[in-house]
Write an enzyme that holds these catalytic residues in place. Sequence first.
Site, PDB file in Angstrom:
ATOM      1  N   GLY A 164       0.825  -1.196   0.000  1.00 55.36           N
ATOM      2  CA  GLY A 164       0.000   0.000   0.000  1.00 55.36           C
ATOM      3  C   GLY A 164       0.859   1.247   0.000  1.00 55.36           C
ATOM      4  O   GLY A 164       1.973   1.239   0.530  1.00 55.36           O
ATOM      5  N   GLN A 195       2.838  10.049   1.030  1.00 58.92           N
ATOM      6  CA  GLN A 195       4.135   9.390   1.258  1.00 58.92           C
ATOM      7  C   GLN A 195       5.129   9.709   0.147  1.00 58.92           C
ATOM      8  O   GLN A 195       6.335   9.487   0.309  1.00 58.92           O
ATOM      9  CB  GLN A 195       3.964   7.872   1.341  1.00 58.92           C
ATOM     10  CG  GLN A 195       3.299   7.388   2.606  1.00 58.92           C
ATOM     11  CD  GLN A 195       3.250   5.878   2.658  1.00 58.92           C
ATOM     12  OE1 GLN A 195       2.366   5.268   2.083  1.00 58.92           O
ATOM     13  NE2 GLN A 195       4.221   5.276   3.320  1.00 58.92           N
ATOM     14  N   CYS A 239       5.638   0.102   7.766  1.00 62.86           N
ATOM     15  CA  CYS A 239       5.291   1.221   6.888  1.00 62.86           C
ATOM     16  C   CYS A 239       6.522   1.583   6.062  1.00 62.86           C
ATOM     17  O   CYS A 239       7.630   1.644   6.588  1.00 62.86           O
ATOM     18  CB  CYS A 239       4.861   2.415   7.733  1.00 62.86           C
ATOM     19  SG  CYS A 239       4.464   3.874   6.766  1.00 62.86           S
ATOM     20  N   LEU A 240       6.298   1.840   4.761  1.00 59.51           N
ATOM     21  CA  LEU A 240       7.418   2.198   3.883  1.00 59.51           C
ATOM     22  C   LEU A 240       8.075   3.506   4.329  1.00 59.51           C
ATOM     23  O   LEU A 240       9.243   3.750   4.024  1.00 59.51           O
ATOM     24  CB  LEU A 240       6.926   2.341   2.436  1.00 59.51           C
ATOM     25  CG  LEU A 240       6.442   1.047   1.751  1.00 59.51           C
ATOM     26  CD1 LEU A 240       5.886   1.369   0.370  1.00 59.51           C
ATOM     27  CD2 LEU A 240       7.558   0.020   1.663  1.00 59.51           C
ATOM     28  N   HIS A 287      -4.669   1.485   7.366  1.00 56.60           N
ATOM     29  CA  HIS A 287      -3.335   2.110   7.441  1.00 56.60           C
ATOM     30  C   HIS A 287      -3.214   3.256   6.421  1.00 56.60           C
ATOM     31  O   HIS A 287      -2.716   4.340   6.748  1.00 56.60           O
ATOM     32  CB  HIS A 287      -2.287   1.016   7.174  1.00 56.60           C
ATOM     33  CG  HIS A 287      -0.859   1.463   7.179  1.00 56.60           C
ATOM     34  ND1 HIS A 287       0.038   1.060   8.141  1.00 56.60           N
ATOM     35  CD2 HIS A 287      -0.157   2.274   6.338  1.00 56.60           C
ATOM     36  CE1 HIS A 287       1.228   1.598   7.885  1.00 56.60           C
ATOM     37  NE2 HIS A 287       1.134   2.337   6.789  1.00 56.60           N
ATOM     38  N   GLU A 288      -3.695   3.016   5.192  1.00 55.76           N
ATOM     39  CA  GLU A 288      -3.570   4.044   4.146  1.00 55.76           C
ATOM     40  C   GLU A 288      -4.493   5.236   4.423  1.00 55.76           C
ATOM     41  O   GLU A 288      -4.111   6.387   4.205  1.00 55.76           O
ATOM     42  CB  GLU A 288      -3.861   3.462   2.759  1.00 55.76           C
ATOM     43  CG  GLU A 288      -2.947   2.323   2.317  1.00 55.76           C
ATOM     44  CD  GLU A 288      -1.466   2.568   2.579  1.00 55.76           C
ATOM     45  OE1 GLU A 288      -1.016   3.721   2.471  1.00 55.76           O
ATOM     46  OE2 GLU A 288      -0.760   1.601   2.921  1.00 55.76           O
ATOM     47  N   HIS A 313      -2.869   7.415   6.822  1.00 56.80           N
ATOM     48  CA  HIS A 313      -1.864   8.261   6.149  1.00 56.80           C
ATOM     49  C   HIS A 313      -2.510   9.523   5.584  1.00 56.80           C
ATOM     50  O   HIS A 313      -1.989  10.629   5.740  1.00 56.80           O
ATOM     51  CB  HIS A 313      -1.221   7.511   4.979  1.00 56.80           C
ATOM     52  CG  HIS A 313       0.029   6.765   5.337  1.00 56.80           C
ATOM     53  ND1 HIS A 313       1.122   7.357   5.912  1.00 56.80           N
ATOM     54  CD2 HIS A 313       0.364   5.454   5.177  1.00 56.80           C
ATOM     55  CE1 HIS A 313       2.079   6.450   6.094  1.00 56.80           C
ATOM     56  NE2 HIS A 313       1.642   5.285   5.662  1.00 56.80           N
TER      57      HIS A 313
HETATM   58 ZN    ZN Z   1       2.504   3.447   5.743  1.00 54.67          ZN
END
Ligand code: ZN
Length: 169
Positions: free
Chosen positions: A45, A50, A92-93, A134-135, A138
Amino acid sequence: MLLPILKYGAEPLRRPTHAVDFFNSELEKIARNMVETMYSAPGIGLAANQVGIELQLATIDLTVGEDSKQLIVLCNPEVVRSEGEQKSDEGCLSIPDFTETIVRPSKMTVMGQDVHGNEIEFEAEGLLARCVSHEIDHLNGVLFIDHLSPLKRNLIRNKIKKLARTGEW
Ligand code: ZN
């Protein structure tokens, strides 16, 4: 085109994003680049902020490109129903190399628009519910570590600060 993924500490990660109000080739290009960036990371995701694009836009694919039918490009998402709880490890990235156990809804109904502006509605369970939640966090400027106790969150913050001091963040 691969887009650089912002890491914890970058301002856009903390700002709520704006509704997508244009559905044209520019949006398609942004979404395409996000999908490419997500697959390359690799991740399941990615939220637009991000990569520094402050729009309510997220890409999700639990198969990381293995099955193109699973790709969800989600604009202006809204959770219309949410039930249950699931507890699992999450990363998380934008906060690489940190994973923590996070509680998320076990099932959600999500509404939004696809990249062409068509209304979409789907049910998400298990990992998909976790990922969508999660997204959407964000897109509201919320990170997964915000769900931790202040003690755990500070521990991670301090580790990141240390990494930043030595240029490793
Ligand atoms: Zn994330």
